[in-house]
Design an enzyme around this catalytic site. Structure first.
Site, mmCIF file in Angstrom:
data_model
loop_
_atom_site.group_PDB
_atom_site.id
_atom_site.type_symbol
_atom_site.label_atom_id
_atom_site.label_comp_id
_atom_site.label_asym_id
_atom_site.label_seq_id
_atom_site.Cartn_x
_atom_site.Cartn_y
_atom_site.Cartn_z
ATOM 1 N N GLY A 207 7.007 -32.216 -20.719
ATOM 2 C CA GLY A 207 5.498 -31.594 -20.891
ATOM 3 C C GLY A 207 4.142 -32.517 -20.364
ATOM 4 O O GLY A 207 3.145 -31.950 -20.431
ATOM 5 N N GLU B 148 -4.238 -9.552 -8.645
ATOM 6 C CA GLU B 148 -3.747 -10.338 -7.976
ATOM 7 C C GLU B 148 -4.146 -10.279 -6.377
ATOM 8 O O GLU B 148 -4.014 -11.240 -5.507
ATOM 9 C CB GLU B 148 -2.056 -9.608 -7.867
ATOM 10 C CG GLU B 148 -1.530 -10.172 -9.139
ATOM 11 C CD GLU B 148 -0.278 -9.595 -9.587
ATOM 12 O OE1 GLU B 148 0.253 -8.737 -8.764
ATOM 13 O OE2 GLU B 148 -0.276 -9.471 -10.829
ATOM 14 N N PRO C 183 8.941 -18.346 -19.577
ATOM 15 C CA PRO C 183 7.924 -17.321 -19.744
ATOM 16 C C PRO C 183 7.366 -17.363 -21.057
ATOM 17 O O PRO C 183 7.956 -17.666 -22.054
ATOM 18 C CB PRO C 183 8.998 -16.009 -19.759
ATOM 19 C CG PRO C 183 9.953 -16.255 -18.950
ATOM 20 C CD PRO C 183 10.300 -17.803 -19.189
ATOM 21 N N HIS D 297 2.560 -14.255 -10.828
ATOM 22 C CA HIS D 297 3.058 -13.063 -10.001
ATOM 23 C C HIS D 297 2.525 -13.562 -8.574
ATOM 24 O O HIS D 297 3.453 -13.264 -7.755
ATOM 25 C CB HIS D 297 2.273 -11.734 -10.310
ATOM 26 C CG HIS D 297 2.934 -11.049 -11.495
ATOM 27 N ND1 HIS D 297 2.498 -9.975 -11.931
ATOM 28 C CD2 HIS D 297 4.177 -11.237 -11.943
ATOM 29 C CE1 HIS D 297 3.011 -9.505 -13.001
ATOM 30 N NE2 HIS D 297 4.123 -10.237 -13.112
ATOM 31 N N SER E 259 4.184 -28.287 -12.443
ATOM 32 C CA SER E 259 2.926 -28.620 -12.569
ATOM 33 C C SER E 259 2.439 -29.745 -11.504
ATOM 34 O O SER E 259 3.394 -30.779 -11.356
ATOM 35 C CB SER E 259 2.670 -29.170 -13.906
ATOM 36 O OG SER E 259 2.850 -28.225 -15.025
ATOM 37 N N GLY F 174 8.318 -34.464 -24.334
ATOM 38 C CA GLY F 174 9.083 -34.868 -23.204
ATOM 39 C C GLY F 174 8.339 -34.692 -21.530
ATOM 40 O O GLY F 174 7.182 -35.038 -21.350
ATOM 41 N N TYR G 254 5.256 -2.635 -7.681
ATOM 42 C CA TYR G 254 4.687 -1.984 -8.758
ATOM 43 C C TYR G 254 5.391 -0.535 -9.299
ATOM 44 O O TYR G 254 5.670 -0.431 -10.422
ATOM 45 C CB TYR G 254 3.353 -2.075 -9.123
ATOM 46 C CG TYR G 254 2.812 -3.447 -9.624
ATOM 47 C CD1 TYR G 254 2.676 -3.622 -11.120
ATOM 48 C CD2 TYR G 254 2.466 -4.355 -8.757
ATOM 49 C CE1 TYR G 254 2.328 -4.879 -11.307
ATOM 50 C CE2 TYR G 254 2.065 -5.696 -9.065
ATOM 51 C CZ TYR G 254 2.248 -5.977 -10.342
ATOM 52 O OH TYR G 254 1.577 -7.190 -10.836
ATOM 53 N N TYR H 264 -0.022 -25.307 -10.940
ATOM 54 C CA TYR H 264 1.254 -25.689 -10.410
ATOM 55 C C TYR H 264 1.666 -25.199 -9.124
ATOM 56 O O TYR H 264 0.749 -24.318 -8.646
ATOM 57 C CB TYR H 264 2.250 -25.180 -11.448
ATOM 58 C CG TYR H 264 1.964 -23.530 -11.777
ATOM 59 C CD1 TYR H 264 2.415 -22.488 -10.934
ATOM 60 C CD2 TYR H 264 1.482 -23.155 -12.948
ATOM 61 C CE1 TYR H 264 2.204 -21.283 -11.137
ATOM 62 C CE2 TYR H 264 1.260 -21.888 -13.117
ATOM 63 C CZ TYR H 264 1.521 -20.835 -12.215
ATOM 64 O OH TYR H 264 1.122 -19.438 -12.422
HETATM 65 C C1 HEM Z 1 6.633 -12.740 -15.015
HETATM 66 C C2 HEM Z 1 4.437 -8.987 -17.093
HETATM 67 C C3 HEM Z 1 4.944 -6.417 -13.034
HETATM 68 C C4 HEM Z 1 7.939 -9.905 -11.326
HETATM 69 C C5 HEM Z 1 5.844 -11.875 -15.842
HETATM 70 C C6 HEM Z 1 5.761 -12.311 -17.423
HETATM 71 C C7 HEM Z 1 5.028 -11.118 -17.941
HETATM 72 C C8 HEM Z 1 5.046 -9.953 -16.701
HETATM 73 C C9 HEM Z 1 4.463 -11.052 -19.347
HETATM 74 C C10 HEM Z 1 5.777 -13.570 -17.865
HETATM 75 C C11 HEM Z 1 4.556 -14.556 -17.647
HETATM 76 C C12 HEM Z 1 5.047 -15.756 -18.312
HETATM 77 O O1 HEM Z 1 5.763 -16.745 -17.671
HETATM 78 O O2 HEM Z 1 4.460 -16.118 -19.426
HETATM 79 C C13 HEM Z 1 4.399 -7.857 -16.014
HETATM 80 C C14 HEM Z 1 3.916 -6.614 -16.343
HETATM 81 C C15 HEM Z 1 3.951 -5.848 -15.136
HETATM 82 C C16 HEM Z 1 4.805 -6.789 -14.415
HETATM 83 C C17 HEM Z 1 3.091 -6.053 -17.959
HETATM 84 C C18 HEM Z 1 3.611 -4.543 -14.874
HETATM 85 C C19 HEM Z 1 2.420 -3.934 -15.305
HETATM 86 C C20 HEM Z 1 5.866 -6.972 -12.242
HETATM 87 C C21 HEM Z 1 6.314 -6.649 -11.066
HETATM 88 C C22 HEM Z 1 7.251 -7.669 -10.246
HETATM 89 C C23 HEM Z 1 7.097 -8.569 -11.357
HETATM 90 C C24 HEM Z 1 5.950 -5.299 -10.018
HETATM 91 C C25 HEM Z 1 7.961 -7.725 -9.034
HETATM 92 C C26 HEM Z 1 8.773 -7.086 -8.859
HETATM 93 C C27 HEM Z 1 7.611 -10.855 -12.186
HETATM 94 C C28 HEM Z 1 8.030 -12.166 -11.962
HETATM 95 C C29 HEM Z 1 8.154 -12.905 -12.962
HETATM 96 C C30 HEM Z 1 7.267 -12.068 -13.766
HETATM 97 C C31 HEM Z 1 9.326 -12.370 -10.781
HETATM 98 C C32 HEM Z 1 8.434 -14.395 -13.301
HETATM 99 C C33 HEM Z 1 9.594 -14.321 -14.167
HETATM 100 C C34 HEM Z 1 10.964 -15.231 -14.214
HETATM 101 O O3 HEM Z 1 11.104 -15.604 -12.982
HETATM 102 O O4 HEM Z 1 11.209 -15.517 -15.041
HETATM 103 N N1 HEM Z 1 5.696 -10.666 -15.828
HETATM 104 N N2 HEM Z 1 5.016 -7.671 -14.867
HETATM 105 N N3 HEM Z 1 6.314 -8.458 -12.391
HETATM 106 N N4 HEM Z 1 7.188 -10.973 -13.447
HETATM 107 FE FE1 HEM Z 1 5.859 -9.598 -14.117
#
Ligand code: HEM
Length: 384
Positions: free
Chosen positions: A273, A137, A377, A85, A207, A271, A95, A190
């Site tokens: 990785g 954060e 993810p 994040h 990375s 690869g 949020y 990364y």
């Molecule tokens: C990625 C959970 C709130 C934006 C992720 C991932 C999880 C997650 C599990 C994947 C991490 C990985 O790569 O393994 C959550 C939870 C939230 C939350 C539980 C609330 C409590 C938010 C908010 C935003 C946000 C408020 C912004 C609007 C993102 C973005 C990604 C991400 C942009 C990267 C995913 C991508 O681009 O594919 N989050 N998140 N998240 N989250 Fe959140």
């Protein structure tokens, strides 16, 4: 705050929501992006298409809700997500937006079954979880220092672009020319690029390849032309960016790291990785502990094995193994390199990683000594 009764409601409804996570999060994203198209600049559209991102978010919320009384068990996962994040510049004000549309999606999905009690309980649970993320954060932003904390993405200049292996795999060396400092990092972390294409921004993590030299960052990119959906950022950089061009980048992040006191390290790369693993191996080399490292790199052909000359020259004989297509890496191959002390680090596609984890489980290797890094993810909370 959340009452005992609300906790019970959340726990008892979590399974229904979990089973239908995909539908609920599809509704969620559809409405959220319609109301807040600016958020399309944050979310990776490739991951959206595959559906992994919606699932990752949903699973985390449900899993956290199930564990609402002992959230500390989730700290490692929460940290990993908080780093991602921060790398993407997710801010506290985002949020409530995510919370609002997640709740609306739950409501729409449950239809008549969505009582006020259920929705209130979920709102309370979401707020608790969101607060944990926001606080963590904030700490990460603060660590960047007062001058940089609010900067977000800064332009870094490509000072070198070179082809390093078939694929093609291209390495970029970058430096900062806006007067700011290059932030220190630990191997395994990364950086995140943001590029503009077709009207919106696209972000992607890469990375860092080597321990920090104090001046530059170096990363590697694989052409993903054969892949569906295509990697927008990777392909755009390979095709259209040249030396002298600048790329918007956010400062190093990530929790993947060497286990400092381990006696033996087994690295397994699929690869591309190899990128975070090469960084860890070079760290061991720098610390004069290279004897404790073994690398298994699985590639289509040996021309695809990035960094092979360099890694071969520093790793002890018989501790650098290439598996090319057709030579199947099996359980027995792993067993040879496992001692009770071995820490295993895997970076590959998810299917290959799952297979390796199955092998390691069959070898009774403790899961606390297995460390993984994926570029999609990670859905890491799913496994618990
Ligand atoms: C990625 C959970 C709130 C934006 C992720 C991932 C999880 C997650 C599990 C994947 C991490 C990985 O790569 O393994 C959550 C939870 C939230 C939350 C539980 C609330 C409590 C938010 C908010 C935003 C946000 C408020 C912004 C609007 C993102 C973005 C990604 C991400 C942009 C990267 C995913 C991508 O681009 O594919 N989050 N998140 N998240 N989250 Fe959140």
């Amino acid at each position: 705050s959340i009452t005992e009764e609300q906790k019970n409601i959340v726990r008892s409804t979590a399974p229904i929501l979990k089973e239908n996570g995909k539908e609920i999060t599809s509704i969620f994203y559809k409405h959220m992006f319609a109301a807040h198209p600016e958020l399309l600049n944050l979310f990776n559209q490739t991951n959206q298409k595959i559906g992994t991102q919606p699932l990752a978010l949903a699973n985390t919320v449900y899993f956290a809700a199930e564990n609402i009384d002992h959230l500390h068990v989730l700290i490692p996962q929460i940290k990993l997500i908080a780093h991602k994040h921060r790398a993407l510049i997710v801010l506290p004000e985002h949020y409530p937006i995510v919370g609002k549309y997640l709740l609306l999606a739950i409501k729409e999905f449950l239809g008549e079954k969505a009582t006020e009690e259920i929705l209130d309980a979920w709102a309370a649970a979401y707020n608790i979880i969101a607060k944990i993320f926001i606080d963590l954060e904030q700490q990460l932003y603060d660590e960047l220092g007062p001058d940089e904390r609010d900067k977000g993405f800064v332009p870094l200049t490509i000072i070198k672009k070179e082809n390093i292996a078939s694929g093609p795999i291209v390495a970029l060396t970058l430096e900062r020319r806006d007067g700011g400092k290059m932030h220190n990092y630990h191997p395994g972390q990364y950086i995140t690029f943001r590029i503009k294409k077709d009207g919106s921004f696209h972000n992607r993590h890469y990375s860092l390849l080597e321990p920090f030299d104090g001046k530059t960052y170096r990363i590697a990119i694989k052409d993903e032309i054969d892949q569906e959906p295509k990697g927008i950022v990777s392909n755009e950089i390979i095709d259209n960016y040249k030396e002298g061009d600048a790329i918007l980048t956010s400062f190093p992040a990530g929790t993947f790291a060497l286990i400092q006191d381990a006696k033996h390290h087994l690295f397994i790369a699929g690869g591309i990785g190899i990128t975070p693993l090469s960084s860890l191996i070079l760290e061991l080399h720098k610390k004069n502990q290279i004897k404790s490292a073994t690398l298994i790199h699985c590639v289509p052909t040996k021309e695809h094995a990035a960094f092979s000359n360099e890694l071969k020259s520093i790793l002890p004989e018989n501790q650098y193994l290439l598996f090319c297509q057709g030579e199947k890496l099996g359980k027995d191959d792993l067993q040879k390199f496992l001692t009770p002390d071995t820490h295993v680090y895997i970076c590959s596609s998810i299917p290959f990683m799952n297979k390796l984890e199955d092998y390691l489980a069959e070898c009774n290797h403790p899961s606390s000594q297995i460390h993984t890094e994926v570029f999609q993810p990670s859905l890491s909370v799913l496994k618990n």
